[in-house]
Scaffold this active site. Structure first.
Site, PDB file in Angstrom:
ATOM      1  CG  HIS A 101     -52.999  19.687 -90.752  1.00 35.60           C
ATOM      2  ND1 HIS A 101     -52.754  18.826 -89.710  1.00 35.60           N
ATOM      3  CD2 HIS A 101     -51.890  20.452 -90.869  1.00 35.60           C
ATOM      4  CE1 HIS A 101     -51.556  19.062 -89.217  1.00 35.60           C
ATOM      5  NE2 HIS A 101     -51.001  20.047 -89.904  1.00 35.60           N
ATOM      6  CG  HIS A 103     -49.638  23.362 -93.680  1.00 38.70           C
ATOM      7  ND1 HIS A 103     -49.527  24.176 -92.580  1.00 38.70           N
ATOM      8  CD2 HIS A 103     -49.370  22.109 -93.246  1.00 38.70           C
ATOM      9  CE1 HIS A 103     -49.188  23.453 -91.526  1.00 38.70           C
ATOM     10  NE2 HIS A 103     -49.085  22.184 -91.902  1.00 38.70           N
TER      11      HIS A 103
HETATM   12  P1  5GP Z   1     -48.124  20.532 -88.693  1.00 32.20           P
HETATM   13  O1  5GP Z   1     -46.771  20.941 -88.177  1.00 32.20           O
HETATM   14  O2  5GP Z   1     -48.770  19.458 -87.818  1.00 32.20           O
HETATM   15  O3  5GP Z   1     -48.140  20.191 -90.150  1.00 32.20           O
HETATM   16  O4  5GP Z   1     -49.007  21.826 -88.607  1.00 32.20           O
HETATM   17  C1  5GP Z   1     -49.843  22.126 -87.533  1.00 32.20           C
HETATM   18  C2  5GP Z   1     -50.317  23.535 -87.769  1.00 32.20           C
HETATM   19  O5  5GP Z   1     -51.453  23.764 -86.961  1.00 32.20           O
HETATM   20  C3  5GP Z   1     -49.280  24.595 -87.412  1.00 32.20           C
HETATM   21  O6  5GP Z   1     -49.042  25.413 -88.555  1.00 32.20           O
HETATM   22  C4  5GP Z   1     -49.904  25.361 -86.260  1.00 32.20           C
HETATM   23  O7  5GP Z   1     -49.629  26.739 -86.316  1.00 32.20           O
HETATM   24  C5  5GP Z   1     -51.388  25.069 -86.447  1.00 32.20           C
HETATM   25  N1  5GP Z   1     -52.146  25.036 -85.207  1.00 32.20           N
HETATM   26  C6  5GP Z   1     -51.820  24.406 -84.056  1.00 32.20           C
HETATM   27  N2  5GP Z   1     -52.798  24.547 -83.134  1.00 32.20           N
HETATM   28  C7  5GP Z   1     -53.757  25.298 -83.729  1.00 32.20           C
HETATM   29  C8  5GP Z   1     -55.024  25.781 -83.282  1.00 32.20           C
HETATM   30  O8  5GP Z   1     -55.455  25.561 -82.154  1.00 32.20           O
HETATM   31  N3  5GP Z   1     -55.747  26.508 -84.168  1.00 32.20           N
HETATM   32  C9  5GP Z   1     -55.296  26.772 -85.424  1.00 32.20           C
HETATM   33  N4  5GP Z   1     -56.080  27.510 -86.219  1.00 32.20           N
HETATM   34  N5  5GP Z   1     -54.106  26.328 -85.876  1.00 32.20           N
HETATM   35  C10 5GP Z   1     -53.360  25.609 -85.046  1.00 32.20           C
END
Ligand code: 5GP
Ligand code: ZN
Length: 142
Positions: A101, A103
């Site tokens: 994903h 951000h």
């Molecule tokens: P990463 O650290 O993998 O780059 O980011 C994962 C992101 O997904 C985090 O910013 C976290 O807050 C978000 N996230 C985790 N679980 C969920 C969820 O169930 N729904 C949404 N909308 N965001 C999520």
């Protein structure tokens, strides 16, 4: 689709999400634990755990929509003078959800944003996310 993947569940409509944009290839929705209000995640519909597994066409479209979202956020009325695009590929890079994903994080001077969050940080209230998502969706349509 991957069993147990929270983002695949969002794609399937099985988990709640405040969606701001979707098309045949990607979905964009608000991060549940936003770094700043309006923090959007752009994900491919097809599950890919890492950049190595990501279809390059999907990757191009994720970037295209993330780029579009930067303009949408700026005109949405949400506080957004600048933007961070961030993609964490791998545990050591901070990846926590293994469905790749991008951000899209609204920024402004002295916003006190902390790019690393506490693991026990609580999610934003769904009504708060929905109100912000409605504002962003309106800007998508203009
Ligand atoms: P990463 O650290 O993998 O780059 O980011 C994962 C992101 O997904 C985090 O910013 C976290 O807050 C978000 N996230 C985790 N679980 C969920 C969820 O169930 N729904 C949404 N909308 N965001 C999520
Ligand atoms: Zn997935």
């Amino acid at each position: 689709m991957e069993q147990g993947c929270i983002f695949c569940q969002i794609v399937r409509g099985e988990a709640p999400a405040s969606i701001v944009y979707e098309d045949d290839t990607v979905i964009a929705f608000l991060d549940a634990v936003p770094i700043t209000p309006g923090h959007v995640l752009v994900i491919p519909r097809h599950h890919a755990a890492s950049l190595a597994a990501l279809d390059p066409d999907d990757g191009r479209h994720v970037f295209t929509v993330a780029q579009r979202m930067t303009a949408v956020l700026r005109r949405s009325g949400i506080h957004c003078d600048a933007v961070n695009l961030l993609l964490n590929d791998g545990v050591e890079a901070g990846q926590r959800v293994f469905h790749i994903h991008m951000h899209v994080i609204p920024r402004w001077a002295n916003d006190n944003a902390r790019m690393r969050r506490d693991p026990d940080e609580l999610p934003a209230a769904r009504e708060t996310l929905e109100a912000i998502a409605a504002q962003i969706r309106a800007a998508v349509e203009t």
